[in-house]
Scaffold this active site. Structure first.
Site, PDB file in Angstrom:
ATOM      1  N   CYS A 126       0.802  -1.226   0.000  1.00 39.72           N
ATOM      2  CA  CYS A 126       0.000   0.000   0.000  1.00 39.72           C
ATOM      3  C   CYS A 126       0.836   1.278   0.000  1.00 39.72           C
ATOM      4  O   CYS A 126       0.327   2.340  -0.339  1.00 39.72           O
ATOM      5  CB  CYS A 126      -0.944   0.011   1.204  1.00 39.72           C
ATOM      6  SG  CYS A 126      -2.105  -1.377   1.206  1.00 39.72           S
ATOM      7  N   TYR A 219     -17.000   9.415   5.468  1.00 45.62           N
ATOM      8  CA  TYR A 219     -17.965   9.600   4.376  1.00 45.62           C
ATOM      9  C   TYR A 219     -18.542  11.018   4.382  1.00 45.62           C
ATOM     10  O   TYR A 219     -18.709  11.644   3.329  1.00 45.62           O
ATOM     11  CB  TYR A 219     -19.096   8.581   4.489  1.00 45.62           C
ATOM     12  CG  TYR A 219     -18.775   7.232   3.898  1.00 45.62           C
ATOM     13  CD1 TYR A 219     -18.912   7.004   2.531  1.00 45.62           C
ATOM     14  CD2 TYR A 219     -18.338   6.184   4.698  1.00 45.62           C
ATOM     15  CE1 TYR A 219     -18.622   5.766   1.975  1.00 45.62           C
ATOM     16  CE2 TYR A 219     -18.039   4.933   4.154  1.00 45.62           C
ATOM     17  CZ  TYR A 219     -18.183   4.734   2.793  1.00 45.62           C
ATOM     18  OH  TYR A 219     -17.893   3.504   2.244  1.00 45.62           O
ATOM     19  N   ARG A 258     -21.836   5.677  -2.125  1.00 49.56           N
ATOM     20  CA  ARG A 258     -22.450   4.353  -1.974  1.00 49.56           C
ATOM     21  C   ARG A 258     -22.465   3.930  -0.507  1.00 49.56           C
ATOM     22  O   ARG A 258     -21.803   2.988  -0.100  1.00 49.56           O
ATOM     23  CB  ARG A 258     -21.676   3.340  -2.808  1.00 49.56           C
ATOM     24  CG  ARG A 258     -21.674   3.675  -4.299  1.00 49.56           C
ATOM     25  CD  ARG A 258     -20.761   2.770  -5.092  1.00 49.56           C
ATOM     26  NE  ARG A 258     -21.053   1.355  -4.870  1.00 49.56           N
ATOM     27  CZ  ARG A 258     -20.845   0.397  -5.764  1.00 49.56           C
ATOM     28  NH1 ARG A 258     -20.357   0.693  -6.951  1.00 49.56           N
ATOM     29  NH2 ARG A 258     -21.113  -0.852  -5.477  1.00 49.56           N
ATOM     30  N   VAL A 259     -23.219   4.644   0.296  1.00 45.73           N
ATOM     31  CA  VAL A 259     -23.267   4.331   1.719  1.00 45.73           C
ATOM     32  C   VAL A 259     -24.682   4.552   2.252  1.00 45.73           C
ATOM     33  O   VAL A 259     -25.394   5.445   1.807  1.00 45.73           O
ATOM     34  CB  VAL A 259     -22.251   5.201   2.511  1.00 45.73           C
ATOM     35  CG1 VAL A 259     -22.613   6.678   2.431  1.00 45.73           C
ATOM     36  CG2 VAL A 259     -22.148   4.751   3.958  1.00 45.73           C
ATOM     37  N   ASP A 260     -25.055   3.702   3.183  1.00 46.51           N
ATOM     38  CA  ASP A 260     -26.320   3.842   3.904  1.00 46.51           C
ATOM     39  C   ASP A 260     -25.961   3.852   5.385  1.00 46.51           C
ATOM     40  O   ASP A 260     -25.647   2.810   5.970  1.00 46.51           O
ATOM     41  CB  ASP A 260     -27.257   2.677   3.573  1.00 46.51           C
ATOM     42  CG  ASP A 260     -28.612   2.792   4.262  1.00 46.51           C
ATOM     43  OD1 ASP A 260     -28.733   3.596   5.214  1.00 46.51           O
ATOM     44  OD2 ASP A 260     -29.545   2.063   3.873  1.00 46.51           O
ATOM     45  N   ALA A 283     -13.959  -0.416   7.042  1.00 40.83           N
ATOM     46  CA  ALA A 283     -12.707  -0.724   6.345  1.00 40.83           C
ATOM     47  C   ALA A 283     -12.737  -0.051   4.980  1.00 40.83           C
ATOM     48  O   ALA A 283     -13.790   0.368   4.496  1.00 40.83           O
ATOM     49  CB  ALA A 283     -12.550  -2.232   6.187  1.00 40.83           C
ATOM     50  N   SER A 284     -11.579   0.056   4.348  1.00 41.80           N
ATOM     51  CA  SER A 284     -11.534   0.597   2.985  1.00 41.80           C
ATOM     52  C   SER A 284     -12.074  -0.433   2.004  1.00 41.80           C
ATOM     53  O   SER A 284     -12.276  -1.605   2.345  1.00 41.80           O
ATOM     54  CB  SER A 284     -10.103   0.993   2.614  1.00 41.80           C
ATOM     55  OG  SER A 284      -9.253  -0.142   2.630  1.00 41.80           O
ATOM     56  N   VAL A 381     -11.430   4.995   3.424  1.00 43.52           N
ATOM     57  CA  VAL A 381     -12.665   4.305   3.803  1.00 43.52           C
ATOM     58  C   VAL A 381     -13.831   4.780   2.938  1.00 43.52           C
ATOM     59  O   VAL A 381     -14.654   3.981   2.487  1.00 43.52           O
ATOM     60  CB  VAL A 381     -12.971   4.518   5.303  1.00 43.52           C
ATOM     61  CG1 VAL A 381     -14.418   4.145   5.629  1.00 43.52           C
ATOM     62  CG2 VAL A 381     -12.015   3.682   6.157  1.00 43.52           C
ATOM     63  N   CYS A 413       0.499   2.812   6.013  1.00 42.65           N
ATOM     64  CA  CYS A 413       1.003   1.499   6.415  1.00 42.65           C
ATOM     65  C   CYS A 413       1.079   0.589   5.197  1.00 42.65           C
ATOM     66  O   CYS A 413       0.439   0.837   4.180  1.00 42.65           O
ATOM     67  CB  CYS A 413       0.104   0.875   7.481  1.00 42.65           C
ATOM     68  SG  CYS A 413      -1.637   0.750   7.000  1.00 42.65           S
TER      69      CYS A 413
END
Length: 427
Positions: A126, A219, A258-260, A283-284, A381, A413
Site C-alpha cells: 500500500c 464519508y 455508496r453508503v447507507d 474498512a476501505s 474508507v 502502512c
C-alpha cells in the site's frame, strides 16, 4: 601546503610508516569531502489523479496502466512543461499479475513520453505510490535527474485468479484470488490484513463503535469536500469508451456516494465473529485509480519558469512486526518529525491512510494528535483504496489542501509491518 604536495607526489617506498599513514588520512578526508555534496531541494510542481472507481464499477474497463497514463499525462499538462523534460518515471503498482511487462513503462509510453524515458515499477504494497515519490526525490536530491514523474496506479477490478502450475489433480483445480493472495494477506501469520487490524484493536482497546463513528465521519467529510470543490485541482476526468455505446466521462469519485448510514452499526464483523470490530463499512474498499506528481529540483523549476506548489521536506520508512502493521506509520511519522526538528503541533494537516478506520484511530491515539487535523476531507474508507495509488494520492492531496507556509505530513502502512511517511511544505 607545498610540503603536503611533495608528500603526495613522493613514492610510497621513500616514506616512513608515519608519513604513509598521514598521506592515507589526508586522501581519506579529501575523498570523504567530495563524496558529500549538498543535496538539492525537491519541489512538487503538479499533482493529479483520476477519480477513484468502485470495484467492478465506472473505471473497471480500464487497466491500471491506462489509468496511470491518464494521471501522468494530466500531471505533465498541469505542470505546463514539455514531455521531453521528464527524465525518468517511478510508479507504484502492487497487483501486477496479468498486466504485461513493465507496467510503468506501459503507462509512460501511453502518456506520450519519449521512448528514451527510463521507467521503474515500485511494489511496497500500500505504500508503493509514496515510495515511488520518495525514490524519485532521492534521485533528484543527489542530482542524478532534474525532472521526474512519480505516483501510483491500481485496477483491482482487473486482477486475475490463478492456479498452481502442474498436472491437473483429480477432483479439479483450486483458483486463488490475487487481490487476496498478493495484496491483502499477511504471509507471515497467514491471516488477512483485517485480522491484523482486529489484533491491534484489541491491544489498543479501540471499540467497534469508535470505528463505525470514524467511518461515518470519513464519508461525511468526503461528501462535504466534493460539494465544496476541494478535489477540483487534483482530479482529472476519465473518458471510458465502450464499443457501440456513447462515451462515459467519469469526473468524480464513485465510492463516497455508496453508503447507507443506517446499516453501518448493523453490519456483521468480517474477520472475527465473536467480539469483532472490523466491518465492510469501517474498512476501505477495493478500487481502481491512479495518481501522478511531477517533481523537479528547485533549479529546474527556475529554468523551466514553473511555479512550485510545495517542497518535499523529509521522508522516512519504518517497520514493526507484520501483524502490527496498523501502527507502523506512528514510527515513520515520528522519525520524520525528529529528523527535521518539528513538533506534532507544527503540522497543519495530517493524512493517515484509511486502510481501516482502526489504523487512523490507532495512529491518533499513539501520536496524541488532534483528530480535527487528520484526513479533513475524508480518506480511503469513503473515497476508496486502490492500493498502489493511495500513497501518492495522499501526498498529492496535501499539496493542494495546505495553505502557504503550512506543513503537511502523510503516512501510510503497508503489508509486512511497514510504513512510509512524507513531510511537505506548501509554497
Amino acid at each position: 601546503m607545498a610540503v603536503l604536495a611533495a608528500l603526495l607526489r613522493s613514492g610510497a617506498r621513500s616514506r616512513s610508516p608515519l608519513l604513509r599513514r598521514l598521506v592515507q588520512e589526508i586522501r581519506y578526508v579529501e575523498r570523504s569531502y567530495v563524496s558529500k555534496p549538498t543535496l538539492k531541494e525537491v519541489v512538487i510542481v503538479s499533482a493529479t489523479r483520476t477519480p477513484i472507481g468502485s470495484f467492478l464499477g465506472s473505471l473497471s474497463l480500464l487497466p491500471a496502466t491506462k489509468l496511470g497514463s491518464i494521471a501522468i499525462q494530466g500531471a505533465i499538462e498541469k505542470a505546463g512543461i514539455p514531455k521531453e523534460e521528464v527524465k525518468e518515471a517511478y510508479m507504484g503498482n502492487v497487483l501486477q499479475g496479468g498486466e504485461g511487462q513493465a507496467p510503468t513503462r506501459q503507462a509512460v509510453l501511453g502518456a506520450g513520453l519519449p521512448i528514451s524515458t527510463p521507467c521503474t515499477t515500485i511494489n511496497k504494497v500500500c505504500a508503493s505510490g509514496m515510495k515511488a515519490i520518495m525514490m524519485a526525490s532521492q534521485s533528484l536530491m543527489c542530482g542524478h535527474q532534474d525532472v521526474m514523474v512519480a505516483g501510483g496506479m491500481e485496477s483491482m477490478s482487473n486482477v486475475p485468479y490463478v492456479m498452481n502450475r502442474g498436472s491437473t489433480p483429480y477432483g479439479g483445480v483450486k483458483l486463488e484470488d490475487l487481490i487476496v493472495k498478493d495484496g491483502l494477506t499477511d504471509v507471515y501469520n497467514k491471516i488477512h490484513m483485517g485480522s491484523c487490524a482486529e489484533n491491534t484493536a484489541k491491544k489498543l482497546n479501540i471499540a467497534r463503535n469508535e470505528q463505525d463513528a470514524y467511518a461515518i465521519n470519513s464519508y461525511t467529510r468526503s461528501k462535504a469536500a466534493w460539494e465544496a470543490g476541494k478535489f477540483g485541482n487534483e482530479v482529472i476526468p476519465v473518458t471510458v469508451t465502450v464499443k457501440g455505446q456513447p462515451d462515459v466521462v467519469v469526473k468524480e469519485d464513485e465510492e463516497y456516494k455508496r453508503v447507507d448510514f443506517s446499516k453501518v452499526p448493523k453490519l456483521k464483523t468480517v474477520f472475527q465473529k465473536e467480539n469483532g470490530t472490523v466491518t465492510a463499512a469501517n474498512a476501505s474498499t477495493l478500487n481502481d485509480g491512479a495518481a501522478a506528481l511531477v517533481l523537479m529540483t528547485a533549479d529546474a523549476a527556475k529554468r523551466l519558469n514553473v511555479t512550485p506548489l510545495a517542497r518535499i521536506v523529509a521522508f522516512a520508512d519504518a517497520a514493526v512486526e507484520p501483524i502490527d502493521f496498523p501502527i507502523a506509520p506512528v514510527y515513520a511519522a515520528s522519525m520524520v518529525l525528529k529528523d527535521v526538528g518539528l513538533k506534532k503541533e507544527d503540522i497543519a494537516m495530517w493524512e493517515v491512510n484509511e486502510a481501516f478506520s482502526l489504523v487512523v484511530l490507532a495512529n491518533i491515539k499513539m501520536l496524541e494528535i488532534d483528530p480535527q487535523k487528520v484526513n479533513i476531507n475524508g480518506g480511503a474508507v469513503s473515497l476508496g483504496h486502490p492500493i498502489g495509488m493511495s500513497g501518492a494520492r495522499i501526498v498529492g492531496h496535501l499539496t493542494h489542501a495546505l495553505k502557504q507556509g503550512e506543513y503537511g505530513l502523510a503516512s501510510i502502512c503497508n503489508g509486512g509491518g511497514g510504513a512510509s511517511a512524507m513531510l511537505i511544505q506548501k509554497l
